[in-house]
Enzyme design. Structure first.
Site, PDB file in Angstrom:
ATOM      1  N   LYS A   4       0.827  -1.228   0.000  1.00 33.57           N
ATOM      2  CA  LYS A   4       0.000   0.000   0.000  1.00 33.57           C
ATOM      3  C   LYS A   4       0.851   1.263   0.000  1.00 33.57           C
ATOM      4  O   LYS A   4       2.052   1.226   0.294  1.00 33.57           O
ATOM      5  CB  LYS A   4      -0.906   0.013   1.237  1.00 33.57           C
ATOM      6  CG  LYS A   4      -0.131  -0.045   2.572  1.00 33.57           C
ATOM      7  CD  LYS A   4       0.170   1.281   3.203  1.00 33.57           C
ATOM      8  CE  LYS A   4       1.599   1.503   3.577  1.00 33.57           C
ATOM      9  NZ  LYS A   4       2.117   1.465   4.887  1.00 33.57           N
TER      10      LYS A   4
ATOM     11  N   GLY B  68       8.076   1.177   4.120  1.00 34.07           N
ATOM     12  CA  GLY B  68       6.887   2.023   4.164  1.00 34.07           C
ATOM     13  C   GLY B  68       5.783   1.607   3.206  1.00 34.07           C
ATOM     14  O   GLY B  68       4.744   2.260   3.128  1.00 34.07           O
ATOM     15  N   LEU B  69       6.005   0.511   2.458  1.00 34.86           N
ATOM     16  CA  LEU B  69       4.970   0.080   1.505  1.00 34.86           C
ATOM     17  C   LEU B  69       4.116  -1.058   2.077  1.00 34.86           C
ATOM     18  O   LEU B  69       3.436  -1.770   1.345  1.00 34.86           O
ATOM     19  CB  LEU B  69       5.604  -0.333   0.167  1.00 34.86           C
ATOM     20  CG  LEU B  69       6.383   0.767  -0.568  1.00 34.86           C
ATOM     21  CD1 LEU B  69       6.897   0.267  -1.909  1.00 34.86           C
ATOM     22  CD2 LEU B  69       5.516   2.017  -0.786  1.00 34.86           C
TER      23      LEU B  69
ATOM     24  N   SER C 236       4.802  -5.643   5.948  1.00 36.33           N
ATOM     25  CA  SER C 236       4.393  -6.423   7.135  1.00 36.33           C
ATOM     26  C   SER C 236       2.895  -6.749   7.058  1.00 36.33           C
ATOM     27  O   SER C 236       2.490  -7.870   7.346  1.00 36.33           O
ATOM     28  CB  SER C 236       4.710  -5.659   8.418  1.00 36.33           C
ATOM     29  OG  SER C 236       4.035  -4.420   8.453  1.00 36.33           O
TER      30      SER C 236
ATOM     31  N   GLU D  42       0.000  -8.207  12.665  1.00 35.35           N
ATOM     32  CA  GLU D  42       0.639  -6.875  12.609  1.00 35.35           C
ATOM     33  C   GLU D  42       1.046  -6.407  14.002  1.00 35.35           C
ATOM     34  O   GLU D  42       2.089  -5.774  14.172  1.00 35.35           O
ATOM     35  CB  GLU D  42      -0.334  -5.847  12.008  1.00 35.35           C
ATOM     36  CG  GLU D  42      -0.222  -5.632  10.506  1.00 35.35           C
ATOM     37  CD  GLU D  42       0.938  -4.700  10.107  1.00 35.35           C
ATOM     38  OE1 GLU D  42       2.089  -5.180  10.035  1.00 35.35           O
ATOM     39  OE2 GLU D  42       0.682  -3.515   9.852  1.00 35.35           O
TER      40      GLU D  42
ATOM     41  N   ASP E 238      -2.956  -0.479   7.461  1.00 30.39           N
ATOM     42  CA  ASP E 238      -2.196  -1.221   6.442  1.00 30.39           C
ATOM     43  C   ASP E 238      -2.832  -2.572   6.132  1.00 30.39           C
ATOM     44  O   ASP E 238      -3.011  -2.942   4.964  1.00 30.39           O
ATOM     45  CB  ASP E 238      -0.751  -1.442   6.916  1.00 30.39           C
ATOM     46  CG  ASP E 238       0.079  -0.177   6.870  1.00 30.39           C
ATOM     47  OD1 ASP E 238      -0.491   0.889   6.585  1.00 30.39           O
ATOM     48  OD2 ASP E 238       1.294  -0.261   7.116  1.00 30.39           O
TER      49      ASP E 238
HETATM   50  N1  LIG Z   1       8.070 -11.393   2.892  1.00 31.80           N
HETATM   51  C1  LIG Z   1       8.392 -11.318   4.172  1.00 31.80           C
HETATM   52  N2  LIG Z   1       9.052 -12.328   4.763  1.00 31.80           N
HETATM   53  C2  LIG Z   1       9.357 -12.266   6.071  1.00 31.80           C
HETATM   54  N3  LIG Z   1       9.067 -11.240   6.894  1.00 31.80           N
HETATM   55  C3  LIG Z   1       8.414 -10.213   6.360  1.00 31.80           C
HETATM   56  C4  LIG Z   1       8.052 -10.188   4.976  1.00 31.80           C
HETATM   57  N4  LIG Z   1       7.439  -9.029   4.730  1.00 31.80           N
HETATM   58  C5  LIG Z   1       7.423  -8.346   5.907  1.00 31.80           C
HETATM   59  N5  LIG Z   1       8.001  -9.048   6.877  1.00 31.80           N
HETATM   60  C6  LIG Z   1       8.177  -8.615   8.296  1.00 31.80           C
HETATM   61  O1  LIG Z   1       7.793  -7.254   8.381  1.00 31.80           O
HETATM   62  C7  LIG Z   1       8.895  -6.425   8.772  1.00 31.80           C
HETATM   63  C8  LIG Z   1       8.833  -5.085   8.061  1.00 31.80           C
HETATM   64  O2  LIG Z   1       7.727  -4.396   8.534  1.00 31.80           O
HETATM   65  P1  LIG Z   1       7.701  -2.854   8.815  1.00 31.80           P
HETATM   66  O3  LIG Z   1       8.856  -2.425   9.652  1.00 31.80           O
HETATM   67  O4  LIG Z   1       6.362  -2.564   9.303  1.00 31.80           O
HETATM   68  O5  LIG Z   1       7.907  -2.181   7.362  1.00 31.80           O
HETATM   69  P2  LIG Z   1       6.903  -2.208   6.106  1.00 31.80           P
HETATM   70  O6  LIG Z   1       5.619  -2.758   6.576  1.00 31.80           O
HETATM   71  O7  LIG Z   1       6.786  -0.772   5.716  1.00 31.80           O
HETATM   72  O8  LIG Z   1       7.570  -2.990   5.047  1.00 31.80           O
HETATM   73  C9  LIG Z   1      10.128  -7.227   8.396  1.00 31.80           C
HETATM   74  O9  LIG Z   1      11.227  -6.841   9.197  1.00 31.80           O
HETATM   75  C10 LIG Z   1       9.665  -8.655   8.664  1.00 31.80           C
HETATM   76  O10 LIG Z   1       9.747  -8.993  10.030  1.00 31.80           O
HETATM   77  C1  LIG Z   2       3.144   4.711  10.668  1.00 31.67           C
HETATM   78  C2  LIG Z   2       1.900   3.914  10.336  1.00 31.67           C
HETATM   79  O1  LIG Z   2       0.808   4.842  10.243  1.00 31.67           O
HETATM   80  C3  LIG Z   2       2.019   3.201   8.990  1.00 31.67           C
HETATM   81  C4  LIG Z   2       3.194   2.264   8.938  1.00 31.67           C
HETATM   82  O2  LIG Z   2       3.346   1.717   7.636  1.00 31.67           O
HETATM   83  P1  LIG Z   2       4.644   0.886   7.221  1.00 31.67           P
HETATM   84  O3  LIG Z   2       4.766  -0.274   8.177  1.00 31.67           O
HETATM   85  O4  LIG Z   2       5.809   1.805   7.340  1.00 31.67           O
HETATM   86  O5  LIG Z   2       4.393   0.403   5.809  1.00 31.67           O
HETATM   87  C5  LIG Z   2       1.621   2.938  11.475  1.00 31.67           C
HETATM   88  C6  LIG Z   2       0.218   2.372  11.503  1.00 31.67           C
HETATM   89  O6  LIG Z   2      -0.729   3.024  11.038  1.00 31.67           O
HETATM   90  O7  LIG Z   2       0.055   1.280  12.039  1.00 31.67           O
HETATM   91 MG   LIG Z   3       4.577  -2.342   8.321  1.00 38.14          MG
END
Ligand SMILES: Nc1ncnc2c1ncn2[C@@H]1O[C@H](COP(=O)(O)OP(=O)(O)O)[C@@H](O)[C@H]1O
Ligand SMILES: C[C@@](O)(CCOP(=O)(O)O)CC(=O)O
Ligand SMILES: [Mg+2]
Length: 388
Positions: A10, A143-144, A147, A193, A204
């Site tokens: 997203k 940020g996309l 997770s 999450e 998200d």
């Molecule tokens: N394909 C994947 N395989 C394993 N873990 C994942 C995967 N995608 C996301 N994660 C988990 O989510 C974390 C990243 O989440 P986050 O810090 O919220 O950043 P974002 O959601 O923006 O990508 C990773 O460090 C990992 O623990």
């Molecule tokens: C910062 C926040 O608003 C979005 C986080 O998004 P991402 O995990 O950085 O893709 C946190 C949330 O809404 O849970």
């Molecule tokens: Mg995330």
């Protein structure tokens, strides 16, 4: 049987962080997905293990089912219809199961994903062997919403694999979930999450589950029907960061400067509401009105970015993207948790490809990676493959 599920990443158009504190935010799905494939052990296998394969990192973790039973003795009677928060005691038990796998130091960031996997698997599927493979088109921790798309795809695959929601398993190709099942899988994904983010708002996982574009506030979503042809350049600064730490940092600032932060969150709320209204207004098919709308959106993005900066979640790399795009009269804002990660730049309909190419070249010369993605596609989907 083999069950595959996918869920999109997203972009947050307005309202990240403030949404954790009760403000409205606006988000849209993008056409980059996380995929989960579940395969049951064949009857001829004397299989007593749960295998998790991270294909992109060539990593595999496996647990004897007995070991999972021992660590989480209260589970085992799958309760797929009751999304359950992982208790402090279970968090410890899950963490021990993850630590036993000695994840290489350079891949430690995956540990929270593994925890979310184990919790959702044991809750929904119980103590059954399977092989689970994961791949993702999303950059992780940028940020996309990798997770959330991980948790949504996992919940979608688990509900399909466990047979706990009625689905037409003879259907060929991708299948969407019914509204009530979508609500259930979204609740499960939110529980995942929580293990990754600590205190997620739920935006998200909701936009990943439902797809398209949504307005989100305090746990409730409103679908947005945007007819505006929105184009965004996504620039990945490649500066790694962690959403959990950034969200916690904003909460700490909130404790230190309660009134000031409340005003910031209120301002963000107004920005998100206005942005949602603009996107839902009828579009007149002439350049003047399209340009006027784009200018309003750009101004809102700039205001939102300023407020994110005052929350303490910008970064030198993000500022570089803002300054670079501004040279070409383009407006940008960070998306997601900030602190690095990705930045959105609105691409006006009249922007020439020559200028776009120049902006991209300049951003990439700073070591950033630029790309575009289709905005507002489908949410979670599942696909069945009857393997002998
Ligand atoms: N394909 C994947 N395989 C394993 N873990 C994942 C995967 N995608 C996301 N994660 C988990 O989510 C974390 C990243 O989440 P986050 O810090 O919220 O950043 P974002 O959601 O923006 O990508 C990773 O460090 C990992 O623990
Ligand atoms: C910062 C926040 O608003 C979005 C986080 O998004 P991402 O995990 O950085 O893709 C946190 C949330 O809404 O849970
Ligand atoms: Mg995330």
């Amino acid at each position: 049987m083999e069950v595959k599920a996918r869920a999109p990443g997203k972009i947050i158009l307005a309202g990240e962080h403030a949404v954790v504190h009760g403000s409205t935010a606006v988000a849209a799905s993008i056409d980059l997905y996380t995929y989960f494939t579940f395969s049951s052990a064949s009857p001829s296998d004397s299989n007593d293990t749960l295998k998790l394969q991270f294909k992109d990192d060539a990593l595999e973790f496996s647990w004897h089912i007995e070991r999972i039973k021992e660590a989480l003795p209260d589970l085992g009677f799958p309760f797929s219809s009751t999304p359950t928060t992982c208790s402090a005691e279970s968090i410890k038990a899950v963490a021990t199961l993850v630590e036993e796998k000695n994840i290489p130091e350079a891949k430690k960031f995956l540990a929270s994903g593994v925890s979310a996997f184990l919790w959702l698997y044991a809750c929904i599927q119980g103590f059954k062997p399977a092989t689970v493979a994961v791949t993702s088109e999303l950059p992780l921790g940028s940020g996309l919403g990798s997770s959330a798309s991980f948790c949504v795809a996992l919940a979608a695959a688990l509900l399909g694999f466990s047979g706990s929601v009625p689905l037409d398993t003879s259907h060929q190709g991708w299948l969407s979930y019914e509204e009530s099942d979508l609500e259930l899988l979204n609740k499960w994904a939110f529980e995942g999450e929580k293990l990754i983010h600590g205190k997620p708002s739920g935006i998200d996982n909701t936009v990943s589950a439902y797809g398209n574009m949504i307005k989100f506030r305090s746990g409730s979503l409103t679908r947005i029907k945007s007819s505006f042809p929105l184009r965004m350049l996504i620039t990945n600064t490649k500066v790694g960061r962690n959403t959990k730490a950034l969200v916690a940092g904003v909460s700490e600032r909130m404790l230190r400067h309660h009134d000031a932060m409340n005003f910031i969150f209120k301002a963000v709320n107004s920005i998100s509401e206005e942005l949602a209204t603009i996107l839902q207004s009828p579009v007149h098919d002439d350049h003047v009105s399209v340009t006027q709308t784009e200018e309003k959106l750009e101004e809102l993005m700039e205001m939102n970015q300023g407020l994110l900066q005052s929350m303490g979640v910008s970064h030198a790399s993000i500022e570089t993207v803002l300054q670079t795009t501004l040279k070409y009269k383009l407006s940008s804002k960070l998306t997601g948790a900030g602190g690095g990660g990705c930045v959105l730049t609105l691409l006006p309909s009249l922007l020439s490809t020559t200028v776009l190419d120049k902006v991209i070249a300049e951003l990439e010369s700073c070591g950033f990676q630029c790309f575009t993605a289709a905005i507002g596609g489908k949410g979670a989907e599942v696909c069945f493959n009857d393997k002998p």
